[in-house]
Write a protein that holds these residues in place. Structure first.
Motif, PDB file in Angstrom:
ATOM      1  N   ALA A 105       0.838  -1.207   0.000  1.00  0.00           N
ATOM      2  CA  ALA A 105       0.000   0.000   0.000  1.00  0.00           C
ATOM      3  C   ALA A 105       0.871   1.255   0.000  1.00  0.00           C
ATOM      4  O   ALA A 105       0.586   2.225  -0.716  1.00  0.00           O
ATOM      5  CB  ALA A 105      -0.933  -0.006   1.208  1.00  0.00           C
ATOM      6  N   GLU A 106       1.931   1.241   0.792  1.00  0.00           N
ATOM      7  CA  GLU A 106       2.840   2.391   0.806  1.00  0.00           C
ATOM      8  C   GLU A 106       3.534   2.551  -0.541  1.00  0.00           C
ATOM      9  O   GLU A 106       3.737   3.676  -1.009  1.00  0.00           O
ATOM     10  CB  GLU A 106       3.876   2.239   1.923  1.00  0.00           C
ATOM     11  N   ALA A 107       3.891   1.450  -1.169  1.00  0.00           N
ATOM     12  CA  ALA A 107       4.520   1.522  -2.488  1.00  0.00           C
ATOM     13  C   ALA A 107       3.585   2.200  -3.489  1.00  0.00           C
ATOM     14  O   ALA A 107       4.028   3.011  -4.318  1.00  0.00           O
ATOM     15  CB  ALA A 107       4.912   0.133  -2.974  1.00  0.00           C
ATOM     16  N   GLU A 108       2.296   1.879  -3.412  1.00  0.00           N
ATOM     17  CA  GLU A 108       1.306   2.536  -4.282  1.00  0.00           C
ATOM     18  C   GLU A 108       1.224   4.031  -3.981  1.00  0.00           C
ATOM     19  O   GLU A 108       1.185   4.866  -4.898  1.00  0.00           O
ATOM     20  CB  GLU A 108      -0.066   1.900  -4.082  1.00  0.00           C
ATOM     21  N   GLU A 109       1.178   4.382  -2.703  1.00  0.00           N
ATOM     22  CA  GLU A 109       1.079   5.795  -2.314  1.00  0.00           C
ATOM     23  C   GLU A 109       2.303   6.576  -2.769  1.00  0.00           C
ATOM     24  O   GLU A 109       2.185   7.679  -3.327  1.00  0.00           O
ATOM     25  CB  GLU A 109       0.930   5.890  -0.792  1.00  0.00           C
ATOM     26  N   TYR A 110       3.489   6.018  -2.540  1.00  0.00           N
ATOM     27  CA  TYR A 110       4.720   6.681  -2.959  1.00  0.00           C
ATOM     28  C   TYR A 110       4.742   6.823  -4.475  1.00  0.00           C
ATOM     29  O   TYR A 110       5.156   7.864  -5.011  1.00  0.00           O
ATOM     30  CB  TYR A 110       5.940   5.884  -2.497  1.00  0.00           C
ATOM     31  N   ALA A 111       4.328   5.763  -5.169  1.00  0.00           N
ATOM     32  CA  ALA A 111       4.346   5.788  -6.631  1.00  0.00           C
ATOM     33  C   ALA A 111       3.467   6.912  -7.161  1.00  0.00           C
ATOM     34  O   ALA A 111       3.848   7.618  -8.112  1.00  0.00           O
ATOM     35  CB  ALA A 111       3.889   4.444  -7.189  1.00  0.00           C
ATOM     36  N   ALA A 112       2.301   7.091  -6.548  1.00  0.00           N
ATOM     37  CA  ALA A 112       1.386   8.141  -7.007  1.00  0.00           C
ATOM     38  C   ALA A 112       2.022   9.522  -6.878  1.00  0.00           C
ATOM     39  O   ALA A 112       1.804  10.408  -7.720  1.00  0.00           O
ATOM     40  CB  ALA A 112       0.084   8.079  -6.212  1.00  0.00           C
ATOM     41  N   GLN A 113       2.838   9.724  -5.832  1.00  0.00           N
ATOM     42  CA  GLN A 113       3.505  11.014  -5.657  1.00  0.00           C
ATOM     43  C   GLN A 113       4.697  11.180  -6.597  1.00  0.00           C
ATOM     44  O   GLN A 113       5.051  12.299  -6.971  1.00  0.00           O
ATOM     45  CB  GLN A 113       3.958  11.177  -4.206  1.00  0.00           C
ATOM     46  N   LEU A 114       5.286  10.068  -6.993  1.00  0.00           N
ATOM     47  CA  LEU A 114       6.447  10.111  -7.881  1.00  0.00           C
ATOM     48  C   LEU A 114       6.049  10.193  -9.351  1.00  0.00           C
ATOM     49  O   LEU A 114       6.849  10.635 -10.185  1.00  0.00           O
ATOM     50  CB  LEU A 114       7.323   8.869  -7.667  1.00  0.00           C
ATOM     51  N   ASP A 115       4.835   9.753  -9.678  1.00  0.00           N
ATOM     52  CA  ASP A 115       4.377   9.771 -11.069  1.00  0.00           C
ATOM     53  C   ASP A 115       4.395  11.181 -11.645  1.00  0.00           C
ATOM     54  O   ASP A 115       4.060  12.155 -10.958  1.00  0.00           O
ATOM     55  CB  ASP A 115       2.935   9.236 -11.176  1.00  0.00           C
ATOM     56  N   VAL A 116       4.765  11.274 -12.908  1.00  0.00           N
ATOM     57  CA  VAL A 116       4.659  12.531 -13.645  1.00  0.00           C
ATOM     58  C   VAL A 116       3.848  12.253 -14.910  1.00  0.00           C
ATOM     59  O   VAL A 116       4.314  11.548 -15.813  1.00  0.00           O
ATOM     60  CB  VAL A 116       6.036  13.109 -14.015  1.00  0.00           C
ATOM     61  N   GLU A 117       2.629  12.777 -14.939  1.00  0.00           N
ATOM     62  CA  GLU A 117       1.719  12.522 -16.061  1.00  0.00           C
ATOM     63  C   GLU A 117       1.390  13.849 -16.743  1.00  0.00           C
ATOM     64  O   GLU A 117       1.031  14.828 -16.093  1.00  0.00           O
ATOM     65  CB  GLU A 117       0.431  11.867 -15.555  1.00  0.00           C
TER      66      GLU A 117
END
Length: 451
Positions: free
Chosen positions: A193-205
């Motif tokens: 779950a934390e990996a998903e949360e971190y990924a969402a903040q790291l994403d650049v769309e």
């Protein structure tokens, strides 16, 4: 003739399954061993029974500019340490070594020592392709190695090989991108779950497409690793208990597919294609914030990462308390069946796996060695930079989380049986429910047929 054909077929299987699972685009443990160097040594040795020096033919696939000098120095040290045995090194390319070994065994002229895959030791022992070494191994030698490696080198209460090196999967993450995204660079994700949360903040769309993705589980790793991470064990046990059509595995595939659907097939394909450039892959280029890789990926970062500011951590666990289970492969030193002097051969493989030899190998190749104390010594070695010490220390610590996957004797080809179904699920051609039910049934049928 029938026995010879069976041995060759077994070798073909080992080449396909070496190290167990497929991890991303790489082969098992240290698949960079596909060295292209040459320089075989001819000659197969003296008699030994008349007091003359025994000459041993040692086969390995270590022929690269990096590995060949290291193994040859260890051989030189062994030859200089005593006057009874002379070891000669024969380099055999990665794609040929095991088939040539089995052909040599069948012809009655095997090498005296060979480096071979750890996860298929039990298969070779069962088929009589190697000499047992229990009579030579004392408790001090047996206790050198990580427990899971010692167990993998045993069959029917006999020891058949000495572990040489291994590996483990860990999380690499870009600390600069963490800071840019407002994340603590010293606090990597601990759960899915934390990996998903971190990924969402790291994403650049931008404009409906991703210029950077935070994390996708199957970049650098495979479904099998995440299945084990969820289960805390392999999805097939040594005695053939299959745990594919289970809640943790269903959760694993649904989690992976959620991430895939977020990014889209085109984005993931584009990111994966960039790994063809080892000197500037998408992680080094800042196009992905976190990924799981074999820990010795550090060598690429060291050599080509241009002082990249990265961190490492254990694999995120499915949920808190589930365990940060990882996977490893590795290699062993063993004595092929029919070797002329098993006792002399054992003296050499004991030397190959002693503390000093293993430390020298670790410092010069950044491999996680099988000798536990030598690995701990390497983690503090001045031969490594501060970053190297950090990664190597985590490699050693992560062995507490790391599973090896010896091929079950009741289902030696288990991965090739179920992998196409797993791939069909990820590609969207099969539902999770139907695919896992099929994989469970297929593997159970193989186990039943081989009992």
């Amino acid at each position: 003739m029938k026995k010879f054909l069976f041995l060759i077929l077994t070798a073909v299987f080992i080449l396909g399954a070496c190290g167990g699972f497929q991890i991303g685009d790489s082969e098992s443990s240290n698949s960079s061993e596909e060295d292209n160097a040459s320089g075989e040594t001819e000659g197969n040795g003296a008699e030994g029974s008349n007091g003359e020096k025994v000459t041993l033919d040692f086969w390995s696939f270590w022929g690269s500019e990096q590995r060949r000098p290291v193994i040859d120095k260890i051989i030189e040290d062994f030859n200089s340490s005593q006057d009874e045995i002379e070891v000669q090194h024969t380099y055999v390319p990665w794609g040929d070594i095991w088939t040539k070994n089995l052909a040599a065994i069948a012809a009655g002229d095997p090498p005296d020592v060979i480096i071979n895959d750890i996860n298929t030791v039990k298969l070779r022992a069962q088929e009589g392709q190697m000499e047992p070494i229990t009579e030579f191994v004392d408790s001090d030698v047996e206790d050198r190695f990580y427990d899971q490696m010692t167990e993998a080198a045993m069959y029917d209460d006999e020891m058949y090989a000495l572990p040489f090196n291994t590996d483990t999967q860990i999380l690499f993450y870009n600390k600069d991108l963490f800071e840019e995204a407002g994340l603590d660079p010293e606090d990597p994700p601990s759960t899915w779950a934390e990996a998903e949360e971190y990924a969402a903040q790291l994403d650049v769309e931008e404009g409906g497409s991703y210029e950077r993705i935070g994390f996708y589980p199957l970049i650098g790793s495979g479904t099998d690793v995440w299945m084990m991470n969820a289960l805390g064990e392999n999805y097939i046990s040594a005695d053939g208990d299959v745990k594919i059509d289970t809640e943790p595995v269903h959760d694993t595939f649904n989690w992976i597919l959620e991430q895939k659907n977020k990014y889209g097939e085109n984005t993931i394909t584009s990111i994966n294609s960039q790994f063809e450039n080892a000197q500037q892959d998408p992680f080094m280029a800042g196009n992905i914030g976190m990924m799981v890789q074999n820990a010795n990926y550090y060598v690429q970062l060291r050599d080509f990462g241009q002082d990249m500011n990265f961190g490492v951590a254990p694999l995120p666990e499915k949920e808190e308390g589930n365990g940060h289970t990882s996977w490893g492969g590795g290699f062993v030193a063993e004595i092929p069946k029919g070797a002329k002097d098993p006792e002399a051969s054992y003296k050499f493989i004991e030397f190959l796996t002693n503390h000093d030899s293993q430390l020298y190998w670790a410092e010069n190749n950044f491999d996680l060695v099988a000798h536990e104390e030598a690995g701990s010594s390497a983690a503090e070695s001045d031969e490594f930079s501060e970053a190297g010490q950090e990664v190597y220390s985590l490699m050693v610590e992560n062995m507490d989380n790391t599973l090896l996957t010896p091929q079950p004797l009741v289902a030696p080809d288990f991965a090739s049986t179920v992998n196409p179904t797993f791939e069909s699920i990820i590609s969207g051609n099969t539902t999770v429910e139907a695919g896992l039910e099929k994989a469970q049934s297929d593997l159970e049928r193989i186990v039943e047929n081989n009992r």
